[in-house]
Design a protein around this motif. Structure first.
Motif, short mmCIF file in Angstrom:
data_model
loop_
_atom_site.label_atom_id
_atom_site.label_comp_id
_atom_site.label_asym_id
_atom_site.label_seq_id
_atom_site.Cartn_x
_atom_site.Cartn_y
_atom_site.Cartn_z
N TYR A 41 0.84 -1.21 0.00
CA TYR A 41 0.00 0.00 0.00
C TYR A 41 0.87 1.26 0.00
N THR A 44 2.04 1.82 -3.61
CA THR A 44 1.05 2.06 -4.67
C THR A 44 -0.07 3.01 -4.28
N ASN A 46 -2.79 2.04 -3.37
CA ASN A 46 -3.92 1.42 -4.07
C ASN A 46 -4.20 0.07 -3.42
N SER A 47 -5.40 -0.09 -2.86
CA SER A 47 -5.76 -1.33 -2.18
C SER A 47 -5.89 -2.51 -3.15
N ALA A 48 -6.04 -2.22 -4.43
CA ALA A 48 -6.15 -3.31 -5.40
C ALA A 48 -4.88 -4.16 -5.41
N TYR A 49 -3.72 -3.52 -5.24
CA TYR A 49 -2.48 -4.27 -5.20
C TYR A 49 -2.37 -5.10 -3.92
N GLY A 51 -4.97 -6.41 -2.46
CA GLY A 51 -5.82 -7.55 -2.75
C GLY A 51 -5.16 -8.53 -3.69
N LEU A 52 -4.35 -8.01 -4.62
CA LEU A 52 -3.66 -8.88 -5.57
C LEU A 52 -2.67 -9.80 -4.86
N SER A 53 -2.17 -9.37 -3.72
CA SER A 53 -1.24 -10.22 -2.97
C SER A 53 -1.90 -11.52 -2.55
#
Length: 424
Positions: A41, A44, A46-49, A51-53
């Motif tokens: 975080y 980026t 960006n929380s999407a990254y 979540g991608l983890s």
């Protein structure tokens, strides 16, 4: 009085070495579990990254959990544990280096996370499959209780330590501590006695996909072991509400969007209950009808999630007594899940043939890791449609109904008792 945890398995040197190594490494591993999403975080915004983890962690867990189980049946489990422990250490060192050198590359972090999870996925089924070769059958419930207690304690202590330490150190230090703690399991595994494959490793299907499929065929023909996986998937996918905690902490108990005390209490409650259940687990080895014990524990888990959802529904947006009631229900659920996990793992270790035990432990690792992640998706989607209260409460109801229907279809699971025990 038989109330506190049975420590008899610790008298066996090999198990004692593995267990004490786990005490250290579980805390270190949870420092990394805390550090990775924080770093992602920070890089980026960006929380999407973040979540991608989860995808980068889940895929190697599934692939190498199954393959690692096959390898554990085909080679000396001590040697495979040494390889996995060294691999985990290397991955932790590389995570530390990328942070210390300030590479600031999100894909490097994600790929190193995948490498680490791959070695973890090899280590877990091998370790679990090795324990029945170290201990007599009647000590397995106590051994599993001790292992789960350490794991849950690490899930509490690790993040708390990380949160406090970050006031004085940077993320690279958290990775470094994890890397240093990896020395302990390497030492412990080198000290183990050899654990060669059963029957000299003959008669199997090799090391790859054929061996994995052979394990699934064995699982399909063993209703009791298969049901131990099915009921856990029912409990986790339908009943694990952790994806709802941020929204419930904010909307039900008035916590800030960024987290706060309510979020911290909800996040820690299940693990706290599991640790308490482990500390007071002295009665577990006396249970003979282990299948029935699993069913009762999962029903208690489902009822606790119902209570949690109802408490959140009546909270009215302010933290108070109902917050502590909600936390109490989660803790009860955590204790019940600990009991379920102890007996499910014991059933797997006792009922499965040693020739396929590693592969079945690989499936167990996949189920334990994958179930909660599927729960995150289902609960998040359900909450978006019907709200958090209905999602949590309804999930608990579905757990109770689902597990009772499952055992009605396969009543042999409820009747299962410790091998050689003919008592009613």
């Amino acid at each position: 009085m038989g109330l506190f945890a049975d420590t008899t398995p610790l008298r066996t040197p090999d198990f004692r070495r593995l267990w004490f190594a786990g005490v250290v490494t579980t805390v270190g591993a949870n420092l990394t579990i805390f550090a990775v999403p924080v770093q992602l975080y920070a890089l980026t915004q960006n929380s999407a990254y973040v979540g991608l983890s989860g995808i980068f962690a889940l895929v190697p867990l599934v692939v190498f959990g199954l393959l690692g189980g096959a390898w554990a049946d085909a080679m000396d489990r001590r040697l495979l544990l040494i390889i996995a422990s060294c691999g985990l250490a290397v991955a932790s060192v590389l995570l530390w280096l990328q942070a210390a050198l300030e590479l600031n590359n999100v894909w490097v972090v994600l790929c190193l996370l995948s490498v680490q999870q791959a070695f973890f996925a090899i280590n877990q089924p091998t370790r679990s499959a090795a324990i029945p070769r170290m201990l007599p059958s009647d000590q397995l419930p106590a051994a599993n209780s001790l292992n789960i207690t350490v794991m849950q304690l690490g899930a509490i202590v690790g993040p708390l330590m990380a949160g406090v330490m970050l006031h004085w150190v940077d993320l690279s230090t958290l990775y470094l501590i994890d890397a240093i703690t990896c020395v302990v399991p390497i030492w412990a595994t080198f000290r183990l006695s050899p654990i060669p494959p059963a029957n000299g490793g003959t008669g199997g299907s090799g090391w790859g996909l054929a061996a994995v499929l052979e394990g699934f065929r064995y699982l399909a023909g063993n209703n009791v072991v298969l049901m131990s996986f099915v009921v856990d998937l029912i409990a986790m996918i339908l009943g694990m509400p952790r994806a709802l905690f941020p929204q419930m902490a904010h909307e039900s108990f008035g916590g800030p969007i960024e987290g706060g005390t309510a979020m911290a209490l909800l996040s820690a409650a299940i693990a706290l209950g599991a640790v308490a259940g482990g500390v007071f687990s002295g009665w577990l080895p006396r249970i003979r009808r282990q299948g029935l014990a699993v069913v009762v524990a999962i029903v208690v888990w489902g009822v606790a999630m119902i209570g949690f959802g109802v408490a959140c529904g009546f909270a009215g947006g302010t933290a108070g007594t109902l917050l502590w009631i909600a936390v109490a229900f989660l803790a009860i659920g955590g204790a019940a899940d600990m009991v379920s996990s102890v007996f499910r793992n014991t059933i797997l270790q006792q009922a499965a043939s040693d020739e396929v035990r590693g592969r079945l432990q690989g499936v167990f690792t996949v189920v334990v890791a994958g179930g909660p992640r599927l729960a995150d998706a289902t609960h998040g989607a359900a909450a978006a449609v019907v709200g958090t209260t209905v999602a949590a409460t309804g999930g608990g109801v579905l757990v109770v109904v689902g597990v009772l229907l499952a055992v009605a279809v396969v009543p042999a699971f409820v009747r299962y008792r410790v091998a050689g025990d003919d008592k009613v």
